[in-house]
Design a protein around this motif. Structure first.
Motif, PDB file in Angstrom:
ATOM      1  N   LEU A  93       0.318 -14.581   4.085  1.00  4.54           N
ATOM      2  CA  LEU A  93       0.666 -14.561   2.925  1.00  4.54           C
ATOM      3  C   LEU A  93       0.017 -14.527   1.979  1.00  4.54           C
ATOM      4  CD1 LEU A  93       3.178 -16.232   1.386  1.00  4.54           C
ATOM      5  CD2 LEU A  93       1.672 -18.440   2.171  1.00  4.54           C
ATOM      6  N   TYR A  94      -1.257 -14.986   1.716  1.00  2.00           N
ATOM      7  CA  TYR A  94      -2.084 -14.343   0.717  1.00  2.00           C
ATOM      8  C   TYR A  94      -2.410 -12.832   0.486  1.00  2.00           C
ATOM      9  CZ  TYR A  94      -6.987 -13.923  -1.278  1.00  2.00           C
ATOM     10  OH  TYR A  94      -7.608 -13.507  -2.378  1.00  2.00           O
ATOM     11  N   LEU A  95      -2.749 -12.624   1.954  1.00  5.21           N
ATOM     12  CA  LEU A  95      -1.928 -10.460   1.502  1.00  5.21           C
ATOM     13  C   LEU A  95      -1.327 -10.489   1.039  1.00  5.21           C
ATOM     14  CD1 LEU A  95      -3.847  -9.721   4.633  1.00  5.21           C
ATOM     15  CD2 LEU A  95      -5.113  -9.789   2.184  1.00  5.21           C
ATOM     16  N   PHE A  96      -0.246 -10.652   1.496  1.00  7.38           N
ATOM     17  CA  PHE A  96       1.151 -10.500   0.151  1.00  7.38           C
ATOM     18  C   PHE A  96       1.394 -10.341  -0.525  1.00  7.38           C
ATOM     19  CE2 PHE A  96       5.364 -11.631  -0.436  1.00  7.38           C
ATOM     20  CZ  PHE A  96       5.881 -10.303  -0.573  1.00  7.38           C
ATOM     21  N   GLU A 101       0.932  -9.217  -6.803  1.00  4.73           N
ATOM     22  CA  GLU A 101       0.462  -9.125  -8.117  1.00  4.73           C
ATOM     23  C   GLU A 101      -0.472  -8.355  -8.291  1.00  4.73           C
ATOM     24  OE1 GLU A 101      -0.805 -11.152 -11.383  1.00  4.73           O
ATOM     25  OE2 GLU A 101       0.252 -11.729  -9.554  1.00  4.73           O
ATOM     26  N   PHE A 102      -0.666  -7.162  -7.319  1.00  4.64           N
ATOM     27  CA  PHE A 102      -1.510  -6.274  -7.469  1.00  4.64           C
ATOM     28  C   PHE A 102      -0.614  -4.860  -7.935  1.00  4.64           C
ATOM     29  CE2 PHE A 102      -3.169  -1.758  -5.819  1.00  4.64           C
ATOM     30  CZ  PHE A 102      -4.421  -1.653  -6.873  1.00  4.64           C
ATOM     31  N   TRP A 103       0.285  -4.788  -7.600  1.00  8.82           N
ATOM     32  CA  TRP A 103       2.000  -3.857  -7.443  1.00  8.82           C
ATOM     33  C   TRP A 103       2.416  -4.381  -9.109  1.00  8.82           C
ATOM     34  CZ3 TRP A 103       3.845   0.560  -6.248  1.00  8.82           C
ATOM     35  CH2 TRP A 103       5.166   0.834  -6.837  1.00  8.82           C
ATOM     36  N   SER A 104       3.160  -5.631  -9.461  1.00  7.23           N
ATOM     37  CA  SER A 104       2.820  -6.370 -10.844  1.00  7.23           C
ATOM     38  C   SER A 104       1.733  -5.327 -11.858  1.00  7.23           C
ATOM     39  CB  SER A 104       3.348  -7.669 -11.113  1.00  7.23           C
ATOM     40  OG  SER A 104       1.986  -8.344 -10.933  1.00  7.23           O
ATOM     41  N   VAL A 105       0.604  -5.485 -11.108  1.00  5.79           N
ATOM     42  CA  VAL A 105      -0.160  -4.758 -12.761  1.00  5.79           C
ATOM     43  C   VAL A 105      -0.260  -3.540 -12.563  1.00  5.79           C
ATOM     44  CG1 VAL A 105      -2.421  -4.885 -13.054  1.00  5.79           C
ATOM     45  CG2 VAL A 105      -2.164  -6.888 -12.757  1.00  5.79           C
ATOM     46  N   ILE A 106       0.162  -2.999 -11.456  1.00  6.10           N
ATOM     47  CA  ILE A 106       0.149  -1.637 -11.759  1.00  6.10           C
ATOM     48  C   ILE A 106       0.724  -0.695 -12.258  1.00  6.10           C
ATOM     49  CG2 ILE A 106      -2.092  -0.901  -9.841  1.00  6.10           C
ATOM     50  CD1 ILE A 106       0.475   0.271  -7.975  1.00  6.10           C
TER      51      ILE A 106
END
Length: 108
Positions: A93-96, A101-106
């Protein structure tokens, strides 16, 4: 089956349970409450938390065996197996969430 109801014989820890505990590693403080291993609450203290993760992963089974009454070694192993599964679910869950979050930033 060996019972752990008598505190006088609880000083010995069966060799079968001396193994790494992923549930204690990933869910440290929560695992500690569930297993009456309250030293695990140190995992909520900054800086100490990283050290406690590894201490609990390595020594968690031994601490839990000594701090809580268990019906048998099999019962203990069964309960800790569920904690291990829960630890990996929490990690997933943490990695997901991190990936989301990473995807939303990039992506902008």
């Amino acid at each position: 089956m060996e019972s752990k109801s008598n505190q006088d014989i609880s000083d010995s820890v069966p060799s079968e349970i001396n193994q790494w505990n992923w549930g204690a590693f990933f869910l440290n403080g929560i695992w500690g409450i569930g297993n009456k291993t309250y030293i695990a609450l140190l995992a909520f203290v900054p800086v100490i938390n990283v050290v406690m993760m590894f201490v609990l992963g390595f020594k968690g089974n031994k601490m839990a065996w000594k701090n809580k009454e268990w019906e048998s070694i099999e019962h203990f192993k069964s309960v800790q197996r569920y904690w291990n599964i829960a630890g990996f679910v929490a990690l997933g869950l943490y990695l997901f969430l991190f990936a989301l979050e990473f995807w939303s930033v990039i992506s902008g």
